[in-house]
Write an enzyme that holds these catalytic residues in place. Structure first.
Site, mmCIF file in Angstrom:
data_model
loop_
_atom_site.group_PDB
_atom_site.id
_atom_site.type_symbol
_atom_site.label_atom_id
_atom_site.label_comp_id
_atom_site.label_asym_id
_atom_site.label_seq_id
_atom_site.Cartn_x
_atom_site.Cartn_y
_atom_site.Cartn_z
ATOM 1 N N TYR A 45 31.067 79.294 54.644
ATOM 2 C CA TYR A 45 30.303 78.059 54.829
ATOM 3 C C TYR A 45 31.060 76.867 54.253
ATOM 4 C CZ TYR A 45 26.855 74.426 53.957
ATOM 5 O OH TYR A 45 26.213 73.211 53.900
ATOM 6 N N SER A 74 29.161 68.609 53.430
ATOM 7 C CA SER A 74 28.418 69.219 52.334
ATOM 8 C C SER A 74 29.093 68.911 51.005
ATOM 9 C CB SER A 74 28.342 70.741 52.510
ATOM 10 O OG SER A 74 27.769 71.358 51.375
#
Length: 321
Positions: free
Chosen positions: A208, A193
């Site tokens: 996350y 990400s």
């Protein structure tokens, strides 16, 4: 009129400064040329010939995983679809076979959030035994339902994030890698990400982002370990794609559709150990790097606080109904 002989020689510091400026400009131009080539001109790897006949895609029933499965099939690979919903797996398999006649498709059911993950991934390894798996795409993952402070993250959500974003990629890679080593070839693409690799921070998404940082370093170390053994490992770090995971319904220039992202993503498999395949994401990453970190931190905190407020309001409305 002054003659050339009357011209004063430039001081050494001015010549050094000019040379440094020229060097910096040449380096920037070279980096831009290399990026343009990689993003738009460089041919994709011949995946089947270089790596093997099959691709394994986790999280293959929705979003990026589904789009990647179709692109890999278009590249001539058989596809093993891995997901938790047997009905969705069957539907994607049927659609893939209809759109790409002649493509070999197999499915395997794994709920990566289950407590028996080790057993199920072991069964996946046995299922794949004997297949010429050339490409592994570790795409399954999870994020927060909406932004929240770390103390608001409950045990169930934290465990889900760690299991899907950390344990799943680790176990699936461990199950598939030995077969690639035996054949002396393979490519592993792990979905990271931009929140962990491009942005200086992504507050209110702490767990996350931390799990995706694991994916980034896990991939980089594997890249170094296995590059000399014929196996290319890569971490892709998109920013936002219009998927359920990102809670974005309508594609935009900065949040492309899964299909648009997948087209760029498959072209980059087997090259750099870390990349941002979609060109607009790379441009955004460059712009973010020019912003002082304290300013960027405040920008992203304010954005996340807005997402948190909307998420809490929506959650309260649901409870009131």
């Amino acid at each position: 009129m002054a003659s050339c002989a009357d011209a004063q020689p430039q001081p050494a510091w001015a010549l050094a400064l000019a040379a440094l400026g020229l060097l910096v400009s040449a380096r920037a131009a070279a980096r831009l040329a290399l990026w343009l080539y990689a993003a738009f001109l460089r041919p994709a790897r011949p995946l089947r010939r270089r790596y093997g006949a099959w691709a394994v895609v986790t999280g293959a029933t929705d979003g990026i995983g589904r789009a990647l499965a179709f692109r890999l099939a278009a590249a001539g690979l058989g596809v093993v679809l891995v997901g938790r919903n047997p009905d969705k797996l069957a539907a994607v398999s049927a659609e893939l076979e209809a759109k790409r006649p002649g493509t070999e498709v197999r499915t395997f059911v794994v709920d990566f959030a289950d407590d028996d993950l080790a057993t199920r991934v072991g069964a996946l390894g046995e299922f794949l035994r004997g297949l010429d798996v050339g490409v592994l795409v570790n795409n399954v993952g999870a994020s927060y339902p909406y932004a929240r402070y770390f103390h608001e993250v409950d045990e169930a959500l934290a465990q889900r994030l760690i299991r899907l974003n950390v344990e799943a990629v680790t176990r699936v890679t461990h199950a598939v890698l030995p077969g690639m080593l035996e054949r002396g070839r393979g490519a592993i693409m792990n979905m990271g990400s931009g929140a962990s690799a491009i942005m200086p921070s992504d507050p209110l998404y702490t767990v996350y982002v931390a799990t995706k940082a694991y994916v980034d370093q896990f991939s980089r170390c594997l890249y170094v370990e296995y590059k000399g053994k014929g196996i290319d490992v890569q971490c892709q770090v998109p920013i936002q794609v219009a998927t359920k995971l990102a809670s974005i319904r309508k594609p935009t220039l900065l949040a492309p559709s899964p299909e648009a992202y997948a087209r760029a993503a498959v072209r980059r498999i087997g090259y750099e150990p870390r990349c941002t395949p979609y060109w607009a994401h790379a441009v955004v990453g460059l712009l973010i790097s020019l912003v002082p970190e304290p300013v960027a931190d405040r920008m992203f905190l304010n954005r996340s606080l807005g997402i948190r407020a909307r998420g809490r309001a929506k959650e309260a409305k649901k409870k009131a109904q």
